[in-house]
Design a protein around this motif. Structure first.
Motif, short mmCIF file in Angstrom:
data_model
loop_
_atom_site.label_atom_id
_atom_site.label_comp_id
_atom_site.label_asym_id
_atom_site.label_seq_id
_atom_site.Cartn_x
_atom_site.Cartn_y
_atom_site.Cartn_z
N ILE A 223 47.34 68.24 31.29
CA ILE A 223 47.99 69.01 30.22
C ILE A 223 49.37 69.46 30.66
N ALA A 224 49.47 69.96 31.88
CA ALA A 224 50.77 70.43 32.39
C ALA A 224 51.75 69.28 32.55
N LEU A 225 51.30 68.14 33.08
CA LEU A 225 52.19 67.00 33.27
C LEU A 225 52.74 66.50 31.94
N ARG A 226 51.90 66.46 30.91
CA ARG A 226 52.37 66.01 29.60
C ARG A 226 53.42 66.98 29.05
N THR B 298 45.25 81.39 26.09
CA THR B 298 46.35 81.75 25.19
C THR B 298 47.66 81.83 25.95
N PHE B 299 47.63 82.44 27.13
CA PHE B 299 48.85 82.54 27.94
C PHE B 299 49.38 81.15 28.29
N TYR B 300 48.50 80.27 28.82
CA TYR B 300 48.95 78.94 29.21
C TYR B 300 49.54 78.19 28.01
N THR C 267 53.76 77.39 34.67
CA THR C 267 53.67 78.66 33.94
C THR C 267 53.76 79.87 34.87
N MET C 268 52.76 80.07 35.70
CA MET C 268 52.70 81.26 36.55
C MET C 268 53.83 81.30 37.57
#
Length: 822
Positions: A480-483, A570-572, A754-755
């Motif tokens: 998900i993050a890579l996309r 929700t945050f991510y 994100t973090m």
């Protein structure tokens, strides 16, 4: 006077506890087990360490005086017996053993040599004709007198223990060499050492003594990773008897990771070559031992290519003859354990006439390697870093002596002697391999029981079979993050339109303090093949078309599988959608993570994910074990306590045990919140891991050498220089004290996307990791090799790591490390 007071008056006994009806358990004082190093002087030994050495002195002095096994002056085999039959090992086999060791030493062309524990002189006779000068030491007065009486030119033998390199007798003898030795030899002597602490003290002094380019040869080491295998061979058909034999072994065994940890903080650059035994006969000397050569400040050599045995084709021995170096051939099965495979002896024969060496695989003691040329055997300490599994005989010896002392003291005081009187060691160093494994299993069980409570299962440890959903969930996080990152970069550097990192950041309007994050994104995307980097270092996305948008269901499911609350999903999701604004500093990550401003509630919910639940409960078990073996209140310092997830777990583990607990954080917000929660049960202070902890905390009681346990849960990655912060932590610890550390050991792409914004430095502050093994790469987390290496270099020996490799719990890559002060 109570029945306990005569025992507590003895300096070796720290505490006395009732054990069942009428039984007693006495616990050793850590000071009696300690080895305290003093620069320029021999180490100061605890009383039980001294007694252990005196025991071996008596054994060998009697053995050498008996003369049993003396064949000729250069082959006196007094004391050498096979473990299985207790029969003498054959003279021919032992002659080959001595010849091979002498060849190993002379391969490095020493001229002035110090041998610690020279025994009957088997190596002395083989080495001195090739040396300008030789100094030997031994504890047995009989052999010292006999060897000096031989009148060998340039040879001096003195009565001294291995740790007395800086003692007057050894100094005077070394002065006769005219120069510092270029080799220190310890062959078949480390097994008589009491503990890894003692081993480290001896090796530090040896490393400090030799000239640059010199060697410290640690020969005939019993490999701790093969202790169970050895005992199963000796006790066929009975796993219980094999385990009992392993626990009762009276010698020091260690592995390459322990050796690397023992020398990492010596203060000089060292590499290690690990040589397999290549003796012709199949005996315990061939199967279960290895030789190590420490190269002190060696010259830099060309890197060796790595080849695998399985890649050499159907006739690997023939292909071996055609290999040219520098090369390391790895993954060779050992015929002593796998019938039909090559043995060390057959590989040695295949290398005859060539500059090559047969090596031990550092990660698998049942496998071999080959180095061509032999110099390619040298391995950096970082490549050997990890959590070692030594077997230290000091624990069993100390328990036996404590029980004897307790009975004697009770008898002298006219007190009854309980039928069940047991002794135990404090947590930390000096433990046999079986007890260390048991402590790891206890911590793992505590973590799995906590998981059962989290997911509402029966109160039984959660098995791996119930956790198979974790690895796929972690993979979904990464994908998900890579996309999301690929879509972002594609907007400013599409396929066929390469841009420099500076151009990409300018197009995105990245705030200067976040530039390090974008550079790291580009490195990760290039490594994953999502972007291409051309020869000019410019980046462009690899494939046309935008990466597919995520529906959100995958993220929700992954968060649920990993135990994160819905607000984390929700945050991510929000953070990924608002990456441009986060990069421009138009919105703060804190505002997305804590939308209602309730920082403690948000962080508290995040504490209950699967990894934190497992690791915090394991921390509680480790701390409880430490409290059960300390006198008085357990002295705990927690660094970066934050929202208190680890604090609560540690206090749960401690129960009613007395504790002096100093809760610290860099933020007064967290210390005040903790004080509201725990009141007078804890003490509170502001401490920053990026500054000298003793200097900061002295007024609050974090005095030098005063803490039994330091807890650092998910805080070390915030250090600007992890190694320096770990050295400050070491200064907090008392002898035998424990650092209990939880950290991620890999980069999670969703966290990176994100973090990581939470960690961007303020203006004027250096980036994280600029001076440690992260090397200013933008990586926040140390790897599973780097973290143990940083611990060891700081003088902290890793003794426990969870979760174990291969468990689904390892997928999130959050690990517990427990280290003890060397």
């Amino acid at each position: 006077m109570t029945s306990y007071e005569p025992l507590l008056a003895h300096p070796w006994i720290a505490r006395v506890d009732p054990a069942g009806t009428g039984g007693l358990t006495v616990t050793a004082d850590p000071a009696a087990l300690a080895v305290r190093r003093e620069p320029g002087r021999p180490p100061v030994l605890g009383d039980l360490v001294t007694e252990h050495l005196e025991h071996w002195e008596e054994v060998y002095d009697w053995t050498y005086r008996s003369g049993q096994g003396a064949h000729r002056p250069d082959l006196d085999l007094s004391g050498w017996r096979a473990t299985d039959a207790r029969r003498p090992l054959s003279a021919g086999h032992m002659a080959e053993w001595a010849d091979r060791t002498a060849e190993l030493v002379l391969r490095h062309r020493p001229s002035r040599l110090l041998e610690l524990g020279c025994g009957t002189g088997m190596l002395l006779h083989r080495l001195h004709p090739h040396l300008k000068g030789y100094v030997g030491t031994d504890l047995a007065e009989h052999v010292v007198t006999r060897l000096n009486g031989l009148g060998l030119d340039g040879v001096t033998v003195v009565r001294a223990a291995a740790h007395e390199i800086d003692g007057d007798a050894v100094r005077a003898a070394l002065a006769g060499l005219g120069e510092r030795p270029d080799c220190v030899l310890l062959n078949s002597v480390t097994q008589c050492f009491p503990s890894v602490e003692y081993l480290a003290a001896v090796l530090h002094d040896a490393i400090g003594l030799v000239t640059p380019g010199g060697t410290v040869v640690v020969g005939d080491v019993r490999h701790s990773g093969l202790l169970d295998e050895h005992c199963r061979l000796l006790e066929p058909g009975s796993a219980e008897r094999a385990a009992q034999r392993a626990a009762a072994d009276t010698e020091l065994l260690f592995d390459p990771a322990t050796l690397a940890a023992a020398v990492a903080s010596a203060g000089r650059r060292v590499t290690i070559s690990l040589f397999a035994k290549t003796l012709t006969d199949d005996t315990e000397l061939t199967r279960y031992r290895f030789d190590a050569v420490l190269h002190v400040e060696p010259p830099q050599g060309p890197p060796a290519a790595l080849r695998r045995w399985d890649d050499l084709g159907p006739d690997p021995m023939a292909e071996l003859a055609r290999l040219s170096g520098p090369v390391r051939l790895a993954g060779i099965p050992n015929g002593l354990f796998e019938p039909g495979a090559p043995t060390g002896a057959s590989l040695r024969a295949a290398l005859r006439g060539r500059d090559g060496a047969v090596l031990l695989d550092p990660d698998d003691p049942m496998r071999l390697q080959v180095a061509i040329p032999a110099a390619a055997a040298a391995t950096p300490l970082d490549a050997l870093a990890g959590v070692g599994r030594p077997h230290e005989p000091l624990g069993a010896f100390a328990r036996a002596r404590l029980a004897e002392v307790a009975r004697r003291e009770l008898r002298r005081a006219g007190r009854p002697i309980p039928e069940r009187l047991t002794a135990r060691m404090p947590s930390g160093p000096g433990h046999d391999a079986v007890s260390v494994a048991r402590e790891a299993a206890d911590a793992d069980r505590a973590g799995r029981l906590a998981l059962a409570r989290l997911i509402g299962r029966a109160p039984e440890p959660v098995p791996d079979s119930a956790l198979t959903h974790l690895p796929p969930a972690v993979r979904r996080f990464d994908e998900i993050a890579l996309r999301a990152l690929t879509r972002l970069i594609a907007g400013v550097a599409p396929p066929g339109t390469p841009r420099t990192a500076e151009q990409i950041m300018a197009a995105l309007g990245v705030a200067p303090r976040h530039e390090w994050i974008v550079r790291r994104w580009l490195e990760v995307l290039a490594a994953e093949g999502a972007v291409r980097r051309d020869h000019d270092g410019r980046f462009a996305t690899a494939t046309p078309g935008e990466a597919a948008e995520d529906s959100g269901a995958d993220l929700d499911r992954a968060c649920a599988d990993l135990g994160y609350p819905a607000q984390m999903a929700t945050f991510y999701r929000t953070a990924l959608a608002r990456l441009p604004e986060l990069l421009r500093d138009e919105i703060m990550a804190q505002a997305l993570l804590f939308p209602d401003g309730d920082l403690l509630t948000s962080l508290g919910k995040d504490q209950n994910n699967v990894s934190n639940t497992y690791l915090n409960a394991a921390v509680g078990q480790v701390v409880a074990r430490a409290a059960a073996t300390r006198t008085g209140p357990l002295r705990v310092v927690e660094l970066g306590g934050g929202a208190g997830g680890s604090t609560a777990a540690a206090l749960d583990g401690l129960g009613d045990a007395p504790v002096d607990y100093l809760f610290t954080d860099v933020s007064r917000f967290f210390t005040m919140a903790a004080e509201d929660r725990y009141g007078d049960r804890l003490r509170y202070a502001l401490l920053d891991i990026n500054a000298d902890l003793v200097a900061q905390g002295a007024a609050q009681g974090a005095v030098r050498g005063g803490a039994d346990v330091v807890i650092a849960a998910n805080v070390l990655h915030c250090a600007r220089h992890a190694g320096r912060s770990l050295r400050w932590i070491r200064e907090l610890l008392a002898p035998g004290g424990l650092l209990v550390l939880t950290e991620a050991i890999r980069e999670h792409y969703l966290v990176l996307a994100t973090m990581q914004f939470l960690l961007s430095p303020r203006e004027g502050q250096p980036d994280l990791g600029a001076g440690d093994r992260r090397g200013g790469t933008g990586r926040v987390f140390l790897t599973g090799r780097e973290l143990p290496a940083e611990l060891a270099e700081a003088g902290l020996r890793p003794i426990l790591e969870l979760p174990r490799a291969g468990s689904p719990l390892a997928a999130p890559a959050q690990h517990l490390f427990v280290a003890t002060r060397l």
